[in-house]
Design a protein around this motif. Structure first.
Motif, short mmCIF file in Angstrom:
data_model
loop_
_atom_site.label_atom_id
_atom_site.label_comp_id
_atom_site.label_asym_id
_atom_site.label_seq_id
_atom_site.Cartn_x
_atom_site.Cartn_y
_atom_site.Cartn_z
N GLN A 3 24.05 -32.67 -34.45
CA GLN A 3 24.71 -31.53 -35.06
C GLN A 3 25.29 -31.92 -36.41
O GLN A 3 25.60 -33.07 -36.66
CB GLN A 3 25.84 -31.02 -34.16
CG GLN A 3 25.36 -30.47 -32.83
CD GLN A 3 24.56 -29.22 -32.97
OE1 GLN A 3 24.83 -28.37 -33.80
NE2 GLN A 3 23.52 -29.08 -32.16
N SER A 4 25.45 -30.95 -37.26
CA SER A 4 26.04 -31.19 -38.56
C SER A 4 27.55 -31.37 -38.44
O SER A 4 28.18 -30.90 -37.50
CB SER A 4 25.75 -30.00 -39.49
OG SER A 4 26.53 -30.07 -40.64
N ASP A 135 22.32 -20.17 -33.32
CA ASP A 135 22.33 -21.57 -33.74
C ASP A 135 21.72 -22.44 -32.66
O ASP A 135 21.33 -21.96 -31.59
CB ASP A 135 23.75 -22.03 -34.09
CG ASP A 135 24.70 -21.97 -32.89
OD1 ASP A 135 24.21 -21.80 -31.76
OD2 ASP A 135 25.91 -22.09 -33.10
N SER A 136 21.63 -23.76 -32.93
CA SER A 136 20.91 -24.66 -32.03
C SER A 136 21.52 -24.73 -30.64
O SER A 136 20.83 -25.01 -29.67
CB SER A 136 20.84 -26.06 -32.64
OG SER A 136 22.13 -26.59 -32.84
N GLU A 202 22.55 -21.15 -39.28
CA GLU A 202 22.74 -22.59 -39.48
C GLU A 202 24.18 -22.87 -39.89
O GLU A 202 24.69 -22.27 -40.85
CB GLU A 202 21.79 -23.11 -40.56
CG GLU A 202 20.31 -22.92 -40.25
CD GLU A 202 19.87 -23.70 -39.03
OE1 GLU A 202 20.58 -24.64 -38.63
OE2 GLU A 202 18.82 -23.35 -38.47
N GLN A 204 25.49 -25.18 -41.57
CA GLN A 204 25.60 -25.64 -42.96
C GLN A 204 25.43 -24.51 -43.96
O GLN A 204 25.86 -24.63 -45.12
CB GLN A 204 24.54 -26.72 -43.25
CG GLN A 204 24.63 -27.95 -42.38
CD GLN A 204 23.72 -27.84 -41.17
OE1 GLN A 204 23.49 -26.77 -40.65
NE2 GLN A 204 23.22 -28.98 -40.72
N ALA A 354 14.03 -26.94 -34.07
CA ALA A 354 14.90 -28.07 -34.39
C ALA A 354 14.31 -29.01 -35.42
O ALA A 354 15.04 -29.64 -36.18
CB ALA A 354 15.23 -28.85 -33.11
N ALA A 424 17.10 -35.04 -36.10
CA ALA A 424 18.21 -35.55 -36.92
C ALA A 424 17.87 -35.44 -38.40
O ALA A 424 18.73 -35.10 -39.23
CB ALA A 424 18.51 -37.00 -36.55
N GLN A 427 18.52 -31.93 -39.65
CA GLN A 427 19.94 -31.66 -39.86
C GLN A 427 20.45 -32.30 -41.16
O GLN A 427 21.25 -31.71 -41.88
CB GLN A 427 20.75 -32.19 -38.67
CG GLN A 427 20.60 -31.37 -37.40
CD GLN A 427 21.14 -29.96 -37.53
OE1 GLN A 427 22.25 -29.76 -38.01
NE2 GLN A 427 20.34 -28.98 -37.12
N GLN A 428 19.97 -33.48 -41.45
CA GLN A 428 20.37 -34.16 -42.68
C GLN A 428 19.91 -33.38 -43.91
O GLN A 428 20.62 -33.31 -44.92
CB GLN A 428 19.81 -35.58 -42.69
CG GLN A 428 20.44 -36.50 -41.66
CD GLN A 428 19.64 -37.77 -41.43
OE1 GLN A 428 18.63 -38.02 -42.11
NE2 GLN A 428 20.08 -38.58 -40.47
N LEU A 430 19.59 -30.10 -44.08
CA LEU A 430 20.48 -28.95 -44.22
C LEU A 430 21.84 -29.37 -44.78
O LEU A 430 22.44 -28.65 -45.58
CB LEU A 430 20.66 -28.26 -42.87
CG LEU A 430 19.41 -27.55 -42.30
CD1 LEU A 430 19.71 -26.97 -40.93
CD2 LEU A 430 18.92 -26.46 -43.24
N ASP A 431 22.34 -30.52 -44.37
CA ASP A 431 23.59 -31.04 -44.94
C ASP A 431 23.45 -31.23 -46.45
O ASP A 431 24.36 -30.89 -47.22
CB ASP A 431 23.96 -32.37 -44.28
CG ASP A 431 24.47 -32.20 -42.87
OD1 ASP A 431 24.90 -31.08 -42.53
OD2 ASP A 431 24.45 -33.19 -42.10
#
Length: 439
Positions: A3-4, A135-136, A202, A204, A354, A424, A427-428, A430-431
């Protein structure tokens, strides 16, 4: 699931109501395909067809989606997702009405293929919108409810469709009814559905403007091809090519008629337990996925998906290779097959969501469902129809529903290593987009 660290509210208003409306598009898609399979014995008699004709119809309906599925995704990005749903999964029902007037196989094939060309928009576009509504942490549950609604509708409509076999030219009334409902659904989507926009769920991106969230929305061939370089997605595509259980709904009724001598109206009763089983499988898949992911974020979802394939193969062997005389026992086993099959959407759809970025999810599902699943469905449908004439449907079911599904379960072992890493990495990304937008 990784998760973020960002945590603005990502809950989209009215998301469950929107999900209910979207479920209608998949109900129509499912009902249309199962209608032809469930009533094929009387269609065959009405138009003077062979068993191979069902394989041709199934294959044509899926192959056309290989081309139109990605087209609808492109159109949704250039025009609007709502507009595509109104047209392709709504007003397109006029072709279902036309199919009901078919006087020969050529006409039925043409109209049915055109109808399927529009329905190919439902899976990729709806799946992308679901990812933008939830969301996820809640996508598995949302997908389970979505496909559960489809299964519930199939459970209710299945026996009713079977009774059309006892009505003169009843299959025509079925196609007319689906077409009319399709048009009404398109009007309902036009009036009441509001698109949340890309990335709305999302964490983020939720508090950013819609324009900022859709800054990456441009779709190119290069970006679409980049999906194939995601290892987890490539493995999921390979597994879909091995998904022999796709033919159960299409050939299940004619299998019981040809192999074990049941009448069409009696054999059609198994559509009810298939639908109920699929519904329970969706619910079970959602809970099992959440539990397994909590116990083992790296391996849990993959393990549940793998177990569903192996479980299906075992039940299919016991449920199709022996004559039980009573339709009741067949209902039990077909219901268990539906349950094992129903576990899949609540696991594999969130896995695709995902590992794919928001703007490419529709294309990911177009590749996953409209292209790869369609190719598999077409190959199995055409092969089952042609081989069924040659060696019998009992042998066909043994190879496709049992042997191939065991191979599918073994193949999914390849997914254990890359899945957590790919999720993962998404997610990175999107961050990084959030940091760039705020800067």
């Amino acid at each position: 699931m990784p998760q973020s660290t960002w945590a603005p509210s990502a809950e989209v208003g009215g998301r469950w109501g929107k999900l209910s409306l979207l479920s209608g598009t998949l109900v129509v898609d499912q009902t249309e395909s199962s209608l032809v399979g469930g009533l094929f014995p009387v269609i065959r008699q009405s138009l003077g067809l062979s068993l191979g004709a069902l394989g041709v119809l199934t294959a044509a309906g899926k192959i056309v989606g290989v081309f139109t599925g990605p087209f609808w995704v492109w159109a949704a990005r250039r025009w609007s997702r709502k507009g595509v749903l109104v047209l392709a999964t709504g007003l397109w029902g006029v072709w279902g009405i036309a199919a009901g007037f078919s006087q020969n196989f050529a006409q039925l094939l043409i109209f049915y293929t055109i109808l399927a060309a529009g329905y190919a928009a439902a899976q990729p576009v709806v799946s992308e919108i679901v990812a933008d509504l939830f969301d996820s942490s809640s996508r598995g549950r949302a997908i389970s409810y979505l496909y559960g609604a489809v299964a519930l509708a199939a459970a209710v409509l299945g026996p009713l469709k079977g009774q059309l076999a006892d009505v003169e030219e009843g299959w025509r009334w079925g196609l007319w009814g689906i077409g009319a409902f399709n048009i009404l659904l398109g009007i309902a989507i036009w009036l009441w559905f509001r698109d949340p926009g890309l990335g709305a769920a999302e964490p983020q991106l939720a508090d950013l403007s819609r324009e900022t969230r859709e800054a990456y929305a441009k779709l190119t061939w290069g970006r679409a091809v980049s999906l194939l370089r995601i290892p987890s997605f490539a493995i999921l595509l390979g597994s879909r090519l091995l998904s022999g259980h796709l033919i159960v709904g299409t050939f299940g009724v004619v299998f019981l008629v040809d192999v074990y001598g049941f009448s069409t109206s009696v054999a059609s009763v198994v559509l009810l337990p298939i639908g109920v089983g699929f519904l329970l499988g969706n619910v079970l898949g959602g809970f099992a996925g959440d539990w397994a992911a909590g116990r083992s974020p790296r391996y849990g979802l993959v393990g549940v998906l793998q177990a569903a394939q192996v479980g299906f193969a075992i039940v299919a062997y016991v449920g199709t290779q022996f004559h039980y005389q009573s339709i009741g026992l067949f209902c039990v086993f077909f219901g268990l097959m539906g349950l094992m099959q129903g576990v899949n959407p609540g696991i594999n759809r969130p896995m695709v969501m995902a590992v794919a970025p928001p703007e490419l999810r529709a294309m990911a599902f177009a590749i996953y469902v409209s292209v790869v699943e369609a190719i598999a469905f077409a190959a199995f449908g055409l092969g089952a129809g042609l081989l069924g004439d040659a060696i019998g449907l009992k042998a066909v079911f043994l190879w496709i529903l049992v042997v191939l599904m065991l191979a599918n379960g073994a193949f999914l072992t390849l997914l254990y290593r890359p899945y957590a890493r790919d999720a993962a990495r998404a997610q990175q990304e999107l961050d990084a987009r959030r940091q760039q937008a705020l800067a």
